[in-house]
Design a protein around this motif. Structure first.
Motif, mmCIF file in Angstrom:
data_model
loop_
_atom_site.group_PDB
_atom_site.id
_atom_site.type_symbol
_atom_site.label_atom_id
_atom_site.label_comp_id
_atom_site.label_asym_id
_atom_site.label_seq_id
_atom_site.Cartn_x
_atom_site.Cartn_y
_atom_site.Cartn_z
ATOM 1 N N ALA A 7 -14.521 11.232 -4.205
ATOM 2 C CA ALA A 7 -13.090 11.378 -3.927
ATOM 3 C C ALA A 7 -12.549 10.357 -2.930
ATOM 4 C CB ALA A 7 -12.793 12.804 -3.462
ATOM 5 N N PRO A 8 -13.191 10.161 -1.750
ATOM 6 C CA PRO A 8 -12.656 9.153 -0.812
ATOM 7 C C PRO A 8 -12.663 7.739 -1.388
ATOM 8 C CG PRO A 8 -14.245 10.583 0.276
ATOM 9 C CD PRO A 8 -14.353 10.852 -1.193
ATOM 10 N N LEU A 9 -13.688 7.415 -2.150
ATOM 11 C CA LEU A 9 -13.766 6.087 -2.763
ATOM 12 C C LEU A 9 -12.649 5.896 -3.784
ATOM 13 C CD1 LEU A 9 -17.637 5.899 -3.344
ATOM 14 C CD2 LEU A 9 -16.331 4.742 -1.557
ATOM 15 N N LEU A 10 -12.421 6.915 -4.602
ATOM 16 C CA LEU A 10 -11.366 6.833 -5.607
ATOM 17 C C LEU A 10 -9.991 6.767 -4.955
ATOM 18 C CD1 LEU A 10 -12.743 9.469 -8.132
ATOM 19 C CD2 LEU A 10 -12.422 7.028 -8.602
ATOM 20 N N TRP A 11 -9.797 7.519 -3.897
ATOM 21 C CA TRP A 11 -8.511 7.516 -3.202
ATOM 22 C C TRP A 11 -8.206 6.139 -2.612
ATOM 23 C CZ3 TRP A 11 -4.324 10.399 -3.025
ATOM 24 C CH2 TRP A 11 -3.411 10.204 -1.987
ATOM 25 N N GLN A 12 -9.186 5.543 -1.947
ATOM 26 C CA GLN A 12 -8.985 4.225 -1.352
ATOM 27 C C GLN A 12 -8.757 3.166 -2.429
ATOM 28 O OE1 GLN A 12 -12.163 2.913 1.185
ATOM 29 N NE2 GLN A 12 -11.322 0.857 1.449
ATOM 30 N N ALA A 13 -9.578 3.202 -3.480
ATOM 31 C CA ALA A 13 -9.445 2.213 -4.551
ATOM 32 C C ALA A 13 -8.107 2.356 -5.278
ATOM 33 C CB ALA A 13 -10.598 2.362 -5.535
ATOM 34 N N SER A 14 -7.669 3.595 -5.491
ATOM 35 C CA SER A 14 -6.383 3.818 -6.153
ATOM 36 C C SER A 14 -5.241 3.270 -5.306
ATOM 37 C CB SER A 14 -6.170 5.316 -6.406
ATOM 38 O OG SER A 14 -7.155 5.829 -7.271
ATOM 39 N N GLY A 15 -5.329 3.457 -3.990
ATOM 40 C CA GLY A 15 -4.307 2.913 -3.096
ATOM 41 C C GLY A 15 -4.245 1.400 -3.146
ATOM 42 N N GLU A 16 -5.413 0.765 -3.170
ATOM 43 C CA GLU A 16 -5.453 -0.698 -3.244
ATOM 44 C C GLU A 16 -4.868 -1.201 -4.561
ATOM 45 O OE1 GLU A 16 -9.475 -1.286 -0.469
ATOM 46 O OE2 GLU A 16 -9.577 -1.428 -2.663
ATOM 47 N N SER A 17 -5.212 -0.529 -5.652
ATOM 48 C CA SER A 17 -4.658 -0.918 -6.953
ATOM 49 C C SER A 17 -3.144 -0.714 -6.979
ATOM 50 C CB SER A 17 -5.303 -0.096 -8.077
ATOM 51 O OG SER A 17 -6.657 -0.428 -8.237
ATOM 52 N N ALA A 18 -2.676 0.395 -6.402
ATOM 53 C CA ALA A 18 -1.240 0.668 -6.373
ATOM 54 C C ALA A 18 -0.490 -0.405 -5.594
ATOM 55 C CB ALA A 18 -0.987 2.042 -5.758
ATOM 56 N N VAL A 19 -1.062 -0.836 -4.473
ATOM 57 C CA VAL A 19 -0.422 -1.893 -3.671
ATOM 58 C C VAL A 19 -0.342 -3.188 -4.472
ATOM 59 C CG1 VAL A 19 -0.720 -3.382 -1.653
ATOM 60 C CG2 VAL A 19 -1.021 -0.910 -1.439
ATOM 61 N N MET A 20 -1.441 -3.568 -5.107
ATOM 62 C CA MET A 20 -1.450 -4.799 -5.903
ATOM 63 C C MET A 20 -0.411 -4.751 -7.020
ATOM 64 S SD MET A 20 -5.338 -6.242 -6.386
ATOM 65 C CE MET A 20 -6.126 -4.690 -6.810
ATOM 66 N N VAL A 21 -0.396 -3.641 -7.744
ATOM 67 C CA VAL A 21 0.515 -3.528 -8.887
ATOM 68 C C VAL A 21 1.963 -3.459 -8.434
ATOM 69 C CG1 VAL A 21 1.198 -2.062 -10.818
ATOM 70 C CG2 VAL A 21 -1.222 -2.479 -10.378
ATOM 71 N N ALA A 22 2.236 -2.723 -7.356
ATOM 72 C CA ALA A 22 3.617 -2.559 -6.889
ATOM 73 C C ALA A 22 4.202 -3.885 -6.423
ATOM 74 C CB ALA A 22 3.666 -1.539 -5.753
ATOM 75 N N TRP A 23 3.472 -4.595 -5.577
ATOM 76 C CA TRP A 23 3.999 -5.870 -5.068
ATOM 77 C C TRP A 23 4.094 -6.924 -6.164
ATOM 78 C CZ3 TRP A 23 6.678 -6.654 -0.903
ATOM 79 C CH2 TRP A 23 6.529 -5.813 0.192
ATOM 80 N N SER A 24 3.095 -6.991 -7.018
ATOM 81 C CA SER A 24 3.152 -7.981 -8.095
ATOM 82 C C SER A 24 4.266 -7.646 -9.088
ATOM 83 C CB SER A 24 1.803 -8.084 -8.806
ATOM 84 O OG SER A 24 1.377 -6.823 -9.283
ATOM 85 N N THR A 25 4.539 -6.355 -9.312
ATOM 86 C CA THR A 25 5.662 -5.969 -10.180
ATOM 87 C C THR A 25 6.985 -6.427 -9.577
ATOM 88 O OG1 THR A 25 4.485 -4.037 -11.058
ATOM 89 C CG2 THR A 25 6.886 -4.042 -11.227
ATOM 90 N N LEU A 26 7.140 -6.214 -8.273
ATOM 91 C CA LEU A 26 8.365 -6.637 -7.592
ATOM 92 C C LEU A 26 8.588 -8.137 -7.737
ATOM 93 C CD1 LEU A 26 10.782 -6.178 -5.685
ATOM 94 C CD2 LEU A 26 9.183 -6.414 -3.766
ATOM 95 N N PHE A 27 7.558 -8.920 -7.441
ATOM 96 C CA PHE A 27 7.698 -10.374 -7.530
ATOM 97 C C PHE A 27 7.838 -10.851 -8.974
ATOM 98 C CE2 PHE A 27 5.312 -10.234 -3.352
ATOM 99 C CZ PHE A 27 6.427 -10.553 -2.595
#
Length: 218
Positions: A7-27
């Motif tokens: 669970a902690p590994l998935l939570w951290q990895a999901s957050g990192e993926s969300a950050v990458m996708v969100a910022w790249s979507t914006l740009f």
């Protein structure tokens, strides 16, 4: 590996993926939307025909789309370092994600705008609307359902790109799958990661389709 360990590994990895996708979507929207508009406006019969410039932009867009993303990530490493100051980590991989998605989204924007009836544009011009006003008040609003659908497809593609970015040090769910699921033979974690990615994509695609349908009925 137990769920409490995963669970902690998935939570951290999901957050990192969300950050990458969100910022790249914006740009991607900031750069890809004007580029897609330019491909339509500058074309023959467009609002401001400049076929030579349109050909150059089209060549650049096609060149960007022709490279597999994993090759693109490696090829633009110097540019990534110039922009982000590093070539590893979540923030750094926003750069290749954006570079890879902009030409993809630009073509989808172009397709959506070309579906707007020419009579609508001609009516706006007959009423004295400027080129900028036609783009802002006619082309973009009329093409909004197609733009939303195109953005949804782009976000789904970015999720896949972000998973590949993990193989080169970008973090996120892709990195988790490689480091634990593949290198450490944690099959259960690999399966959970794959299922999580499928669920995320399905939810985003369903949401995007629903928004596009509602806009098309207005």
């Amino acid at each position: 590996m137990t769920w409490d360990e995963m669970a902690p590994l998935l939570w951290q990895a999901s957050g990192e993926s969300a950050v990458m996708v969100a910022w790249s979507t914006l740009f991607t929207v900031l750069f890809g939307l004007p580029l897609g508009v330019a491909l339509v406006v500058l074309d023959r019969g467009g609002l401001r025909p400049m076929p030579a410039l349109k050909s150059v932009l089209g060549f650049l867009v096609n060149s960007g789309r022709s490279l597999p993303f994993i090759v693109l990530m490696i090829a633009i490493t110097p540019f990534t370092r110039l922009v982000a100051g590093t070539t590893v980590g979540t923030a750094a991989f926003v750069v290749p994600l954006t570079v890879g998605a902009v030409p993809f989204f630009a073509r989808l924007v172009e397709t959506a705008l070309r579906e707007v009836g020419p009579d609508v544009v001609q009516a706006a011009q007959a009423m004295g609307a400027s080129r900028l006003a036609v783009v802002r008040k006619v082309l973009l609003p009329e093409a909004l359902p197609g733009l939303v659908a195109g953005l949804t497809v782009t976000v789904v593609a970015l999720i896949g790109y972000s998973a590949m970015a993990g193989t080169l040090g970008g973090g996120g769910l892709g990195d988790l799958a490689v480091r634990y699921g593949y290198q450490r033979f944690e099959t259960a974690l690999m399966i959970v990661t794959v299922v999580l990615l499928i669920v995320i994509v399905q939810l985003l695609q369903s949401l995007g389709d629903r928004v596009a349908r509602r806009l098309s009925h207005k």
